[in-house]
Design a protein around this motif. Structure first.
Motif, PDB file in Angstrom:
ATOM      1  N   VAL A 139      39.373 -26.149 -80.497  1.00 29.66           N
ATOM      2  CA  VAL A 139      40.796 -26.095 -80.155  1.00 29.66           C
ATOM      3  C   VAL A 139      41.025 -26.874 -78.861  1.00 29.66           C
ATOM      4  CG1 VAL A 139      42.733 -24.588 -79.578  1.00 29.66           C
ATOM      5  CG2 VAL A 139      41.042 -23.846 -81.281  1.00 29.66           C
ATOM      6  N   PRO A 140      41.965 -27.809 -78.843  1.00 32.95           N
ATOM      7  CA  PRO A 140      42.263 -28.544 -77.602  1.00 32.95           C
ATOM      8  C   PRO A 140      42.662 -27.593 -76.472  1.00 32.95           C
ATOM      9  CG  PRO A 140      43.268 -29.644 -79.471  1.00 32.95           C
ATOM     10  CD  PRO A 140      42.762 -28.322 -79.975  1.00 32.95           C
ATOM     11  N   LEU A 141      42.257 -27.940 -75.262  1.00 35.54           N
ATOM     12  CA  LEU A 141      42.551 -27.099 -74.100  1.00 35.54           C
ATOM     13  C   LEU A 141      44.048 -27.039 -73.811  1.00 35.54           C
ATOM     14  CD1 LEU A 141      41.265 -25.431 -71.808  1.00 35.54           C
ATOM     15  CD2 LEU A 141      41.192 -27.516 -70.440  1.00 35.54           C
ATOM     16  N   LEU A 142      44.713 -28.181 -73.932  1.00 37.37           N
ATOM     17  CA  LEU A 142      46.157 -28.221 -73.713  1.00 37.37           C
ATOM     18  C   LEU A 142      46.860 -28.072 -75.054  1.00 37.37           C
ATOM     19  CD1 LEU A 142      46.437 -31.182 -71.158  1.00 37.37           C
ATOM     20  CD2 LEU A 142      46.399 -28.730 -70.676  1.00 37.37           C
ATOM     21  N   ASP A 143      47.877 -27.188 -75.109  1.00 36.06           N
ATOM     22  CA  ASP A 143      48.614 -27.037 -76.355  1.00 36.06           C
ATOM     23  C   ASP A 143      49.666 -28.134 -76.466  1.00 36.06           C
ATOM     24  OD1 ASP A 143      50.432 -26.231 -74.475  1.00 36.06           O
ATOM     25  OD2 ASP A 143      50.692 -24.194 -75.256  1.00 36.06           O
ATOM     26  N   GLU A 144      50.535 -28.019 -77.425  1.00 41.11           N
ATOM     27  CA  GLU A 144      51.569 -29.028 -77.685  1.00 41.11           C
ATOM     28  C   GLU A 144      50.925 -30.372 -78.009  1.00 41.11           C
ATOM     29  OE1 GLU A 144      54.095 -27.473 -77.997  1.00 41.11           O
ATOM     30  OE2 GLU A 144      54.217 -25.926 -76.485  1.00 41.11           O
TER      31      GLU A 144
ATOM     32  N   ILE B 269      36.305 -29.868 -86.916  1.00 39.72           N
ATOM     33  CA  ILE B 269      37.746 -29.786 -87.078  1.00 39.72           C
ATOM     34  C   ILE B 269      38.390 -29.460 -85.738  1.00 39.72           C
ATOM     35  CG2 ILE B 269      39.604 -28.353 -88.037  1.00 39.72           C
ATOM     36  CD1 ILE B 269      37.941 -28.107 -90.591  1.00 39.72           C
ATOM     37  N   ARG B 270      39.430 -30.213 -85.388  1.00 39.78           N
ATOM     38  CA  ARG B 270      40.243 -29.900 -84.219  1.00 39.78           C
ATOM     39  C   ARG B 270      41.470 -29.134 -84.742  1.00 39.78           C
ATOM     40  NH1 ARG B 270      38.646 -33.890 -80.250  1.00 39.78           N
ATOM     41  NH2 ARG B 270      36.386 -34.004 -80.495  1.00 39.78           N
ATOM     42  N   LEU B 271      41.621 -27.899 -84.352  1.00 43.62           N
ATOM     43  CA  LEU B 271      42.650 -27.026 -84.905  1.00 43.62           C
ATOM     44  C   LEU B 271      43.838 -26.908 -83.955  1.00 43.62           C
ATOM     45  CD1 LEU B 271      43.256 -25.123 -87.325  1.00 43.62           C
ATOM     46  CD2 LEU B 271      42.282 -23.261 -85.975  1.00 43.62           C
ATOM     47  N   ILE B 272      45.041 -27.113 -84.504  1.00 43.35           N
ATOM     48  CA  ILE B 272      46.264 -26.996 -83.712  1.00 43.35           C
ATOM     49  C   ILE B 272      47.301 -26.200 -84.513  1.00 43.35           C
ATOM     50  CG2 ILE B 272      45.911 -29.101 -82.385  1.00 43.35           C
ATOM     51  CD1 ILE B 272      47.832 -30.545 -84.280  1.00 43.35           C
ATOM     52  N   GLY B 273      48.439 -25.927 -83.899  1.00 43.81           N
ATOM     53  CA  GLY B 273      49.490 -25.166 -84.561  1.00 43.81           C
ATOM     54  C   GLY B 273      49.356 -23.688 -84.282  1.00 43.81           C
TER      55      GLY B 273
ATOM     56  N   GLY C 163      46.766 -36.463 -79.811  1.00 47.86           N
ATOM     57  CA  GLY C 163      46.721 -35.293 -78.937  1.00 47.86           C
ATOM     58  C   GLY C 163      45.516 -34.395 -79.144  1.00 47.86           C
ATOM     59  N   THR C 164      44.768 -34.622 -80.220  1.00 48.32           N
ATOM     60  CA  THR C 164      43.530 -33.863 -80.457  1.00 48.32           C
ATOM     61  C   THR C 164      42.283 -34.746 -80.362  1.00 48.32           C
ATOM     62  OG1 THR C 164      43.751 -34.217 -82.848  1.00 48.32           O
ATOM     63  CG2 THR C 164      44.654 -32.178 -81.956  1.00 48.32           C
ATOM     64  N   GLY C 165      42.477 -36.032 -80.117  1.00 41.22           N
ATOM     65  CA  GLY C 165      41.333 -36.940 -80.013  1.00 41.22           C
ATOM     66  C   GLY C 165      40.799 -37.402 -81.351  1.00 41.22           C
ATOM     67  N   THR C 166      41.592 -37.254 -82.416  1.00 43.44           N
ATOM     68  CA  THR C 166      41.159 -37.705 -83.737  1.00 43.44           C
ATOM     69  C   THR C 166      41.524 -39.179 -83.890  1.00 43.44           C
ATOM     70  OG1 THR C 166      41.391 -35.479 -84.650  1.00 43.44           O
ATOM     71  CG2 THR C 166      41.357 -37.260 -86.234  1.00 43.44           C
ATOM     72  N   VAL C 167      40.782 -40.003 -83.166  1.00 43.10           N
ATOM     73  CA  VAL C 167      41.039 -41.444 -83.146  1.00 43.10           C
ATOM     74  C   VAL C 167      39.773 -42.242 -83.451  1.00 43.10           C
ATOM     75  CG1 VAL C 167      43.015 -41.280 -81.581  1.00 43.10           C
ATOM     76  CG2 VAL C 167      40.721 -41.469 -80.632  1.00 43.10           C
ATOM     77  N   ALA C 168      38.737 -41.544 -83.946  1.00 43.30           N
ATOM     78  CA  ALA C 168      37.485 -42.197 -84.316  1.00 43.30           C
ATOM     79  C   ALA C 168      36.941 -41.523 -85.565  1.00 43.30           C
ATOM     80  CB  ALA C 168      36.466 -42.116 -83.168  1.00 43.30           C
ATOM     81  N   ASP C 169      36.133 -42.250 -86.323  1.00 41.78           N
ATOM     82  CA  ASP C 169      35.583 -41.725 -87.574  1.00 41.78           C
ATOM     83  C   ASP C 169      34.819 -40.423 -87.354  1.00 41.78           C
ATOM     84  OD1 ASP C 169      36.354 -43.277 -89.759  1.00 41.78           O
ATOM     85  OD2 ASP C 169      34.975 -44.888 -89.220  1.00 41.78           O
ATOM     86  N   GLY C 170      34.991 -39.484 -88.288  1.00 40.08           N
ATOM     87  CA  GLY C 170      34.205 -38.256 -88.280  1.00 40.08           C
ATOM     88  C   GLY C 170      34.940 -37.020 -87.812  1.00 40.08           C
ATOM     89  N   PHE C 171      36.072 -37.203 -87.128  1.00 38.29           N
ATOM     90  CA  PHE C 171      36.818 -36.054 -86.637  1.00 38.29           C
ATOM     91  C   PHE C 171      37.998 -35.765 -87.562  1.00 38.29           C
ATOM     92  CE2 PHE C 171      34.768 -37.721 -82.814  1.00 38.29           C
ATOM     93  CZ  PHE C 171      34.146 -36.567 -82.347  1.00 38.29           C
ATOM     94  N   LEU C 172      38.266 -34.494 -87.765  1.00 34.86           N
ATOM     95  CA  LEU C 172      39.406 -34.064 -88.557  1.00 34.86           C
ATOM     96  C   LEU C 172      40.304 -33.185 -87.699  1.00 34.86           C
ATOM     97  CD1 LEU C 172      37.673 -32.978 -91.903  1.00 34.86           C
ATOM     98  CD2 LEU C 172      39.200 -34.929 -91.630  1.00 34.86           C
ATOM     99  N   THR C 173      41.595 -33.326 -87.879  1.00 35.70           N
ATOM    100  CA  THR C 173      42.539 -32.393 -87.271  1.00 35.70           C
ATOM    101  C   THR C 173      43.157 -31.559 -88.383  1.00 35.70           C
ATOM    102  OG1 THR C 173      43.083 -33.756 -85.349  1.00 35.70           O
ATOM    103  CG2 THR C 173      44.725 -32.154 -86.027  1.00 35.70           C
TER     104      THR C 173
END
Length: 494
Positions: free
Chosen positions: A421-426, A395-399, A247-257
């Motif tokens: 921050v992702p545009l869509l929450d949840e 960093i992709r920040l959620i919560g 849901g944050t796009g952390t599906v490739a190397d280099g990104f952190l959620t």
């Protein structure tokens, strides 16, 4: 209109979203609260009946017209919870949750019989921790012998919802890797660890499936109960962190959620298995086919909620008060172990406020220190990522923490990385919906999850936050002091 649905079963609530994958927007969502059984001995439990009721309530709130458009469903669930069922699918006991810390003795027993911490890590890629599922199963055997004797199905929360929807008893690699029964490197159940708990255990564990595969299809019974189409696929689903990664796009190397909710988590995608259990970095699998090294802390918004209630302030009031204090809160530190702690591994840990003097004791500094403490706790995970050769880009920040401008800036400064921050929450529910779409597309062809996430996961540029060099320097010093305090206090709680 073409839609998929995502379900997120969290500790505090259950949520369902309906996602229009052509317009790339959530068109409807519903939620209901989840109760919690909490006792002073570390017990944190819920009832399977509450999960059943949650599905009915959430789907009952959604419009019949929108539900008819759903083509696939994906389920996200809180990790590690142990749902014990008999041969008829009846719950044998409450669900012991990820935040239950009453199984310290069971962790020690399994670790000793396995040959010590190193032997456990070799078998699993993880240490044996109270949060995981394995010690909960041994606890049931030792404390509820009749229930254990009747045990036929072992499910995690998201698997239980999959089973309610499809009738199939399966589990995917991501959530399985958080059970402490699973060899994350070789993607199979660990007979060694299972046999330590009970010889029958490995034979009653669910069938493992690939994350791109469907868990099954919605039964006519579930369709009638929830008002959704019968026969539509239910994707493999996964733990809330695994679905949050999608849901944050952390599906490739280099990104952190980084998730700042009740607990705090920091995780990143890796094409190869990496872990550092000694420093709190668990070796999990992802729910997209790779691996998801992850750090989890037990106390994130927990700390800010306690401080907020202590001063009887609303959330925005706490932020405003914290903004009056400088970086580092003039030396005030909150050690946020209100629920014990998992990283560092201190299930009997206690919270404290330290560094107080006659000059710095005020609401503003304590408020800011509570915000800073949650990020300090995850900074160690970032250092562990880097030591293992992981090169973070952002960093992709959620919560809940992602909604606070001051907390976003603190996160960027402490971690010294751009925060998006992702545009869509949840994020977890959206991750379930996108995984459902991935599953749906794979039924008729080959679909790349990285491309799919790039298409559907958009970022909110208005909430983008970059580190400020002067703040980074101040926080490096404050984090060093925080680490020294935690190291000094830790022996008191072991």
């Amino acid at each position: 209109m073409k839609t998929v649905a995502g379900i997120d079963l969290g500790t505090q609530s259950m949520k369902v979203v309906i996602y229009d994958y052509e317009k790339k927007e959530i068109i409807e969502k519903a939620s209901c609260p989840m109760d919690l059984i909490s006792e002073s001995d570390g017990k944190r439990e819920q009832k399977a009946q509450w999960f059943d009721e949650g599905l009915e309530v959430c789907f009952g709130k959604l419009s019949a017209e929108n539900k008819k458009t759903i083509e696939a469903i994906g389920v996200s669930g809180q990790q590690h919870g142990f749902v014990p069922l008999d041969k008829d699918g009846k719950a044998l006991y409450n669900i012991k949750l990820w935040c239950d810390t009453s199984t310290t003795a069971e962790c020690e027993e399994i670790t000793k019989k396995a040959g010590g911490d190193n032997a456990v890590v070799d078998a699993l890629g993880n240490l044996m921790l109270t949060g995981f599922t394995a010690p909960k199963i041994l606890w049931l055997k030792k404390n509820k012998a009749d229930a254990f004797a009747a045990l036929k199905y072992i499910m995690l929360p998201h698997d239980y919802l999959n089973w309610k929807l499809t009738g199939n008893y399966v589990m995917e690699y991501g959530d399985a890797s958080g059970t402490a029964l699973f060899d994350s490197k070789n993607r199979c159940w660990s007979k060694k660890i299972c046999d330590i708990i009970d010889p029958k255990l490995i034979d009653i564990l669910p069938t493992l499936i690939e994350p791109s595969a469907p868990a099954g299809r919605v039964t006519s019974e579930a369709a009638s109960k929830y008002g959704i189409p019968a026969g539509i696929p239910v994707s493999a689903g996964g733990g809330d962190n695994m679905m949050g990664a999608i849901g944050t796009g952390t599906v490739a190397d280099g990104f952190l959620t980084m998730s700042m909710g009740t607990s705090g988590t920091l995780y990143g995608y890796s094409d190869k298995p990496i872990s550092d259990p000694a420093n709190g970095l668990s070796g999990f699998c992802s729910s997209t086919g790779g691996w998801l090294p992850l750090l989890c802390t037990m106390n994130c918004t927990v700390a800010t909620e306690f401080v907020r209630n202590l001063f009887q302030m609303e959330v925005k009031e706490l932020d405003a008060e914290a903004a009056k204090s400088p970086c580092g809160a003039e030396g005030v530190l909150v050690v946020p172990f209100f629920n014990g702690e998992r990283t560092p591994n201190l299930p009997n840990g206690k919270a404290s406020i330290t560094g107080l003097t006659s000059a710095n004791t005020n609401r503003a500094n304590i408020a800011r220190a509570s915000l800073e403490s949650a990020v300090f706790a995850m900074r160690g995970g970032l250092d562990a990522f880097r030591k293992l050769g992981f090169h973070p880009k952002e960093i992709r920040l959620i919560g809940g923490g992602s909604k606070s401008p001051i907390w976003r800036q603190i996160a960027a400064d402490v971690m010294n990385l751009p925060v998006r921050v992702p545009l869509l929450d949840e994020a977890a529910a959206l991750g379930g919906a996108v995984q459902a779409l991935w599953c749906l597309k794979n039924l008729t062809g080959k679909c790349d999850i990285v491309k799919l996430c790039a298409e559907h996961i958009k970022l909110d540029e208005k909430k983008s936050t970059n580190p400020i060099a002067d703040n980074v320097e101040k926080y490096n010093a404050a984090y060093k002091k925080y680490s020294e305090v935690v190291e000094t206090l830790s022996p008191l709680y072991r």
